[in-house]
Design an enzyme around this catalytic site. Structure first.
Site, mmCIF file in Angstrom:
data_model
loop_
_atom_site.group_PDB
_atom_site.id
_atom_site.type_symbol
_atom_site.label_atom_id
_atom_site.label_comp_id
_atom_site.label_asym_id
_atom_site.label_seq_id
_atom_site.Cartn_x
_atom_site.Cartn_y
_atom_site.Cartn_z
ATOM 1 N N GLY A 201 22.435 28.049 64.679
ATOM 2 C CA GLY A 201 21.532 29.258 62.795
ATOM 3 C C GLY A 201 21.471 29.033 61.924
ATOM 4 O O GLY A 201 22.879 28.274 61.640
ATOM 5 N N LEU A 227 14.478 24.744 67.336
ATOM 6 C CA LEU A 227 15.414 24.069 65.998
ATOM 7 C C LEU A 227 16.503 23.309 66.963
ATOM 8 O O LEU A 227 17.005 22.617 66.794
ATOM 9 C CB LEU A 227 15.557 24.678 64.738
ATOM 10 C CG LEU A 227 15.908 24.000 63.646
ATOM 11 C CD1 LEU A 227 14.776 22.341 64.154
ATOM 12 C CD2 LEU A 227 16.141 24.310 62.732
ATOM 13 N N ASP A 228 17.632 24.534 67.105
ATOM 14 C CA ASP A 228 18.703 24.323 67.716
ATOM 15 C C ASP A 228 18.680 23.887 69.334
ATOM 16 O O ASP A 228 19.940 23.903 69.445
ATOM 17 C CB ASP A 228 19.579 25.162 67.259
ATOM 18 C CG ASP A 228 19.752 25.237 65.366
ATOM 19 O OD1 ASP A 228 19.757 24.636 64.810
ATOM 20 O OD2 ASP A 228 20.592 26.619 65.274
ATOM 21 N N GLU A 229 17.829 24.157 69.564
ATOM 22 C CA GLU A 229 17.674 23.663 70.773
ATOM 23 C C GLU A 229 17.203 22.063 71.350
ATOM 24 O O GLU A 229 17.334 21.661 72.605
ATOM 25 C CB GLU A 229 17.136 24.767 71.909
ATOM 26 C CG GLU A 229 17.640 26.066 71.241
ATOM 27 C CD GLU A 229 19.019 26.928 72.497
ATOM 28 O OE1 GLU A 229 19.062 25.447 73.334
ATOM 29 O OE2 GLU A 229 20.073 27.543 71.556
#
Lengths: 283, 283, 283, 283
Positions: A201, A227-229
């Site tokens: 995040g 997004l961050d995965e």
């Protein structure tokens, strides 16, 4: 770095006896010389098998249809996913950027020096600030301001579709919609300014400072809807101490970001990265 | 490594002019020679000031009351927290362990070699397995099996209270209650087998494998009620690839864990660590 | 870690088309399943080709002669050097040591934990000091004091010949003669306490301090007649500062030495290391 | 990053009681507030003492003569070498370069971004190639071709004397004469493309490849008459494998070189580096 008459073959399938021999035999039968071969089997029962083979074949372009026909046969037999990449053609890359320039400049600069095997065909930004810096490399810069999301992405897709093989988010501060990623039909590499999954995040450096970590890092990954995965391609860290402020962590981290992103893009450019579920195999 | 007539003074207070001069002047007036002085100010307005001063004073023991009286005066003036540690006395340490022996053995072995400046006065375990290994170092091993938690902790406290300056959890698989930590009245250092705050909680290596990270790590921190949230003392990582299984990550990680824990315990033993909110200052 | 019915095939030859296919085809024809295959070609014209292939073949022992006969045929055709290693048999290792125990203990301890895939069959030392520590692992300790060099080496060879597959010099402070190394007929791995080729020779830590380097390191290499010039298997470094004395560098360096040596021995145990001139290929 | 009314005091003298107190007391008496104080004593008997003190004093410029007079008194008493640096003034730096641009560009780029606290006042090169790249940063570029050495250095000195506080050799391929270094009267920082003292001299990457090292590095040091023997400021390394050619080692090494040089120049810019014989103390 472009290598004439050279190709890279990526394959993925369920692990089973005879794959290496079948592929090597087919290439030999087609007069190709294997330059390098790397493979990996996941160790679980009923695991997956991955292989990257680089080979040289005189007159490859003319011969390619015949080779692909036979590869399709083997692929059918083993239940393989496969792709064949021409090592004489650099991938066409669009870079998305906002205001932070360090990742962008690293990519442009390495490409100019011949250290990064890509063609940067355009830079797209929601801010006009970096236009001059980009154009000084002879690369087109297109300013598409944030605003109506659908309109913004429609204009981006117009520029990208059919024109690029890869999109790199070089600290691009806008979120891409699922619809955009699907319509794009090209892989997207993002750089996240933390050692994921720590500090998923926003504001990772401020949170790293607050948490008192002794190392800060960066992560390059394929962008997915979440997004961050997305599957991680490369990560690295650097040591910090209590004496560094959040601003200094950010400056220190910028150096990690640009090296991590440059490595990830280079590996992708060399067709070394195969996605396997949420992770990657680097061959 | 014990240093006769040598002490370490730790201080923390709100940042303000004149602290270094006041402390250095007081020590000079008492005939002490400063061996090293490290300080750190947080950069925010209204920040905090931290200082570690090591000094030598002939006949320290006899002179200590006079010195402490004057230090108390300065402390009052500057609103300081302070502590004075005798560098000629090693801290008494109890190690808690379950079945994994790698962190325990590293601490015992370094202590025996004179590389770790502590006295290990007892090892407490909820399993009997490591009794012989521990006793071969001449260290008492006490088996307190898991069961009734209150009874278990009562027996542990009986052994510890007044007898130890530090407790080290060397991959101890039981959770300590808040009541225990409070009653203990000595700091507790824990080793967590991930690069916190990534993979807080159980099974970090399996989760690191599943997430496809390219580095795995370990974190030594002071244990607080919220187990993986205590102030971090030291962290480190090592590079891994897709080819390593979760079991191999665990084995690779064990090497990081034992070095990280050994460094954290040594820094604590040298009175280098000051807790500042959720983080630490290492001087 | 012993793997039944599994073998590792190492080959080296001049680079030429068709090697991978020929080997993979032969293994397939013999009913073997390739578990992993790594190869490397030196990039120069007229370069060398190296390959490590791990394969599983039910009933390997009975079938081995037939396989080796066919391998010999291929080897003749390609001008190959080759060796076939049974992955179900751990290598028998003798460790030579003097007074420093850290590298020895690391090897014994890892072996006991199942982290190092060797059998330590004896420890030979020119000092009696470590007898008890070694024997507590159930490993024979033989004290052969320094004195008449020829007599000393004669006694060592008597113990070693036919009994060991590898000798590890774990900070052994005596020089081995060329005659000894030749008569031994088994590889010898040495750990040097510097980042070779920096600080070749004696007292590297003192010289590193004097030169003011910012990193210290260790190097594991095959021992040859010219002691610090043998092919390097593994190296690593750690960061140091001006504040550390030569004695502290030595202590810090000891941690690097034991990890570097353990990695090198493990890679050798897994038949991953091929010597190429003065360097090594790790597959 | 320029800090008004702030100064950095560097001192070096024989170790003796009372130094910290004397300096801290003097600064307090002059109304200065210590922002940070770092000191180091070499541990040998009759050792040396080093201290860096950063302090803030309202109206520093006007008050400086009075402060310096009292500092001179203390310096006399303790036999100190000392220097006082105005933290509000960036150092004027000339960069020497030949054809490799990576170190030069890193310095120019960091300076432009405000990450490097220097003013680059000129770039001098024996080749014309980089003129445009340099001038695009608004920095003067002067081409002084190689030829008659005395004439070349005379022209360089004409440009430099009185105009620069530091010269940085950013992969400058000409040797500086002792006479030049003496006449310059400003420190010179050089980047060497190896982990010194390994591979002193020419072609370190080719020799690293030939020797088969597993790590390659770079070293930033003060240039002295004996080029690769000057006091080391910073070093770092990166891991390489057998699969990388000498050309790839050079490319990988370039990334280490530019980060190592940037750190060394920044530390010098912050007056953190004190030379001590052949080594440095970084405070």
């Amino acid at each position: 770095m472009a290598q004439p008459d050279t190709a890279r073959l990526l394959i993925a399938c369920d692990d089973q006896p005879g794959i290496v021999a079948a592929v090597a035999g087919l290439l030999a039968a087609h007069g190709a010389n294997i330059i390098s071969l790397d493979q990996h089997s996941t160790d679980a029962e009923g695991g997956r098998f991955f292989q990257r083979t680089v080979f040289h074949r005189e007159g490859l372009a003319a011969h390619r249809p015949a080779l692909e026909a036979d590869l399709a046969g083997i692929a059918e037999r083993f239940g393989m996913q496969w792709s064949l990449h021409d090592a004489s053609k650099r991938k066409r890359v669009a870079i998305f950027v906002s205001k932070y320039d360090h990742c962008l400049m690293e990519l442009l600069w390495r490409t100019q020096r011949g250290q990064l095997d890509i063609d940067v065909t355009m830079v797209i930004s929601n801010h006009p600030d970096l236009a001059e810096a980009v154009r000084s490399f002879g690369v087109p810069f297109v300013h598409i301001p944030a605003g109506d999301k659908a309109e913004m992405e429609r204009r981006q897709l117009e520029l990208l579709q059919g024109n690029v093989d890869l999109v790199v988010l070089a600290r691009y501060m806008q979120i891409l919609t699922d619809a955009f990623i699907e319509a794009l039909d090209a892989p997207v590499i993002n750089i996240h300014h933390s050692f994921l999954p720590a500090f998923i995040g926003a504001n990772p450096y401020a949170r790293a400072k607050e948490r008192g970590v002794k190392l800060i890092g960066a992560t390059a990954h394929y962008a997915t809807a979440d997004l961050d995965e997305g599957p991680i391609i490369e990560q690295d860290v650097t040591r910090v101490t209590h004496s560094e402020s959040a601003a200094e962590l950010q400056s220190r981290g910028a150096d990690v970001e640009r090296l991590v992103l440059a490595r990830a893009v280079q590996w992708h450019a060399e067709d070394r990265v195969i996605v396997h579920g949420r992770s990657t195999v680097i061959l």
